[in-house]
Motif scaffolding. Structure first.
Motif, PDB file in Angstrom:
ATOM      1  N   VAL A 195      60.579 -30.203  83.365  1.00  0.00           N
ATOM      2  CA  VAL A 195      59.450 -29.075  82.734  1.00  0.00           C
ATOM      3  C   VAL A 195      59.349 -29.542  81.283  1.00  0.00           C
TER       4      VAL A 195
ATOM      5  N   PHE B 152      53.719 -21.878  78.038  1.00  0.00           N
ATOM      6  CA  PHE B 152      55.114 -21.493  78.225  1.00  0.00           C
ATOM      7  C   PHE B 152      55.748 -20.363  77.102  1.00  0.00           C
TER       8      PHE B 152
ATOM      9  N   HIS C 132      51.206 -23.998  73.494  1.00  0.00           N
ATOM     10  CA  HIS C 132      52.110 -24.283  74.675  1.00  0.00           C
ATOM     11  C   HIS C 132      52.240 -22.831  75.636  1.00  0.00           C
TER      12      HIS C 132
END
Length: 509
Positions: free
Chosen positions: A320, A239, A237
């Motif tokens: 998101v 993020f 990921h």
């Protein structure tokens, strides 16, 4: 009974939110409810399980007076004052500060305000509650408690840090100290934006990363699903901020990081759920779910048809994380592909993306087949009890609860194979009598459409086959997705921590 090296360990659970606590914890236990998400339920379940195990358990929470007053409305003012005056003798320790007194929800909508709340809470825990309780072990939850593990490290108290969501804030030592926390005492156990040379040069210009500090200084850490932890360590990921990932990697390879799944609130039970006009269990789910479906259809103005396949969207409309844009791309295609079947979709969710679905429904005139509703707890539970499937195409999922709640209600998840979903849902296999949902592995609208198609193939099976499979899924879900299972794993981790020598991250015993 817990059997660590200490005969009866005193455990302090530090949490910004909690639901109903055991009556044995004090007269106000059932009134101190402040909930924003699954953390509240897990905290309460763990406390109950610890009591059952005979542990000396204490809880530290902010004194959300405005929230608690609503719960305490049935008590006379005189009784309330009497009960509150006895709180110091109880096991519930309220962190008192005017920052909490007038809040009507657990977290503020303002980031800086949340940082102030977190510092006020931790100041009270560090300065007053820990010295009073003198715990053998401290269990901290999320970034709002992330400075406490450093204090615990300084005092040589084993500390578990649970990560419920990958969110952090940053603040300088000078600001932290201005809020009343003596961070100089444990500054070397905190994690900074850059490597600190000494306290003086760090204090004003080198920000403390809260979540990374909690991970760095805690003796053990856990995420709320095993797969999500593996995904972070594996760099899946983008993020996740690098310091958070790096510190979790360090803990992982040191054998000090695990994943423990959350569990749904036990009130999510179709047999006792007060939001359902028709309660049911695994034995009579077919007829009663159809009645609930008819009730929901009438309430929302959908085509009245108890044989119509009903899909439910239970998560916030956040593109998101939750993948709602995938459904937006194929919404009309899905409905039109099964037009003769009267396929219906019900949203019970808030979020900025909601207007997109409203526009699609209006443009294609789908109001009798697609209902877009604001989040409402009663309607949410009714939708679980009326639906055949839930839609959960999350891009990532630290844990997720809807995919655990839905099978308990006999509603099968259609979901992306990630994080906590991977740990709780497997693709259904009729021949092997296994599985509890429909998973897709390519995160795009075609992947979601494929999974919906698989769900509809299941829906079109003979009734006896479907009934047998859903009965199995409901029975298995009730046994797997409950707080006793979750709490048992935490207790085992506590025992491991209490028996393990404490190692300083700087190499000092």
């Amino acid at each position: 009974m817990m059997t660590p090296s200490r005969k009866n360990p005193r455990v302090l659970i530090v949490t910004p939110e909690v639901t109903y606590l055991p009556n044995r914890m004090g007269n106000l236990a059932n009134y101190l409810t402040a909930k924003a998400g699954g953390l509240a339920d897990v905290s309460a379940a763990l406390v109950n399980a610890l009591f059952d195990q005979g542990a000396d358990v204490h809880v530290a929470i902010p004194d959300y007076r405005a929230i608690f007053r609503h719960k305490q409305a049935s008590l006379l003012k005189e009784e309330l004052n009497t009960v509150r005056s006895k709180m110091p003798d109880d096991r519930i320790h309220l962190a008192e500060d005017r920052a909490f007194f007038y809040l009507n929800r657990v977290y503020s909508g303002d980031g800086l305000e949340n940082t102030k709340l977190a510092l006020a809470f931790q100041r009270e825990v560090i300065n007053n509650i820990v010295p009073h309780v003198q715990p053998d072990l401290i269990h901290c939850n999320d970034w709002m408690t992330a400075l406490i593990p450093a204090m615990a490290r300084q005092l040589n108290i084993p500390c578990l840090f649970t990560i419920h969501n990958i969110h952090t804030v940053k603040s300088t030592l000078s600001y932290i100290e201005d809020r009343g926390i003596d961070a100089a005492a444990f500054w070397k156990y905190l994690f900074y934006e850059r490597v600190p040379f000494n306290y003086e040069e760090t204090r004003d210009s080198n920000a403390v990363d809260f979540l990374s500090s909690g991970i760095f200084s805690a003796h053990f850490v856990n995420t709320v699903s095993p797969t999500f932890l593996k995904e972070i360590v594996g760099g899946w990921h983008n993020f996740v901020e690098h310091p958070i990932q790096a510190e979790l990697i360090n803990k992982w390879y040191s054998g000090c990081a695990v994943g423990i799944l959350n569990a749904p609130d036990p009130a999510f039970n179709p047999g006792i759920c007060k939001s359902l006009p028709y309660n049911y269990n695994s034995e009579n789910h077919v007829s009663e779910k159809q009645k609930n479906k008819q009730f929901l259809q009438k309430s929302l103005g959908l085509i009245p048809d108890d044989q119509a396949p009903l899909f439910f969207w239970p998560s916030r409309l956040d593109p998101v994380q939750k993948g709602c844009q995938l459904l937006a791309e194929i919404l009309y295609r899905v409905v039109s592909a099964y037009w003769e079947k009267n396929l219906q979709i019900v949203f019970v969710a808030d979020g900025d993306f909601k207007q997109h679905f409203i526009n699609i429904v209006n443009f294609h005139n789908l109001k009798d087949r697609v209902a877009v509703c604001d989040f409402d707890q009663r309607l949410e539970r009714l939708a679980y009890g009326a639906s055949d499937f839930i839609l959960m195409p999350s891009r990532f999922e630290p844990c997720g609860l809807p995919q655990m709640i839905a099978p308990i209600y006999g509603s099968l998840p259609v979901a992306y194979d990630t994080g906590g979903i991977h740990d709780t849902i497997t693709h259904i296999n009729i021949e092997n009598n296994t599985g509890n949902g429909f998973l897709f592995e390519n995160f795009d609208s075609e992947g979601l459409f494929w999974a919906v198609t698989q769900a509809m193939k299941f829906y079109n099976l003979p009734d006896k086959i479907k009934e047998r499979q859903i009965k199995r899924v409901m029975t298995d879900a009730a046994a797997r997705f409950n707080h006793s299972v979750t709490a048992r794993q935490y207790i085992e981790l506590y025992e491991k921590m209490l028996d393990r020598p404490l190692i300083d991250p700087y190499g000092e015993e």
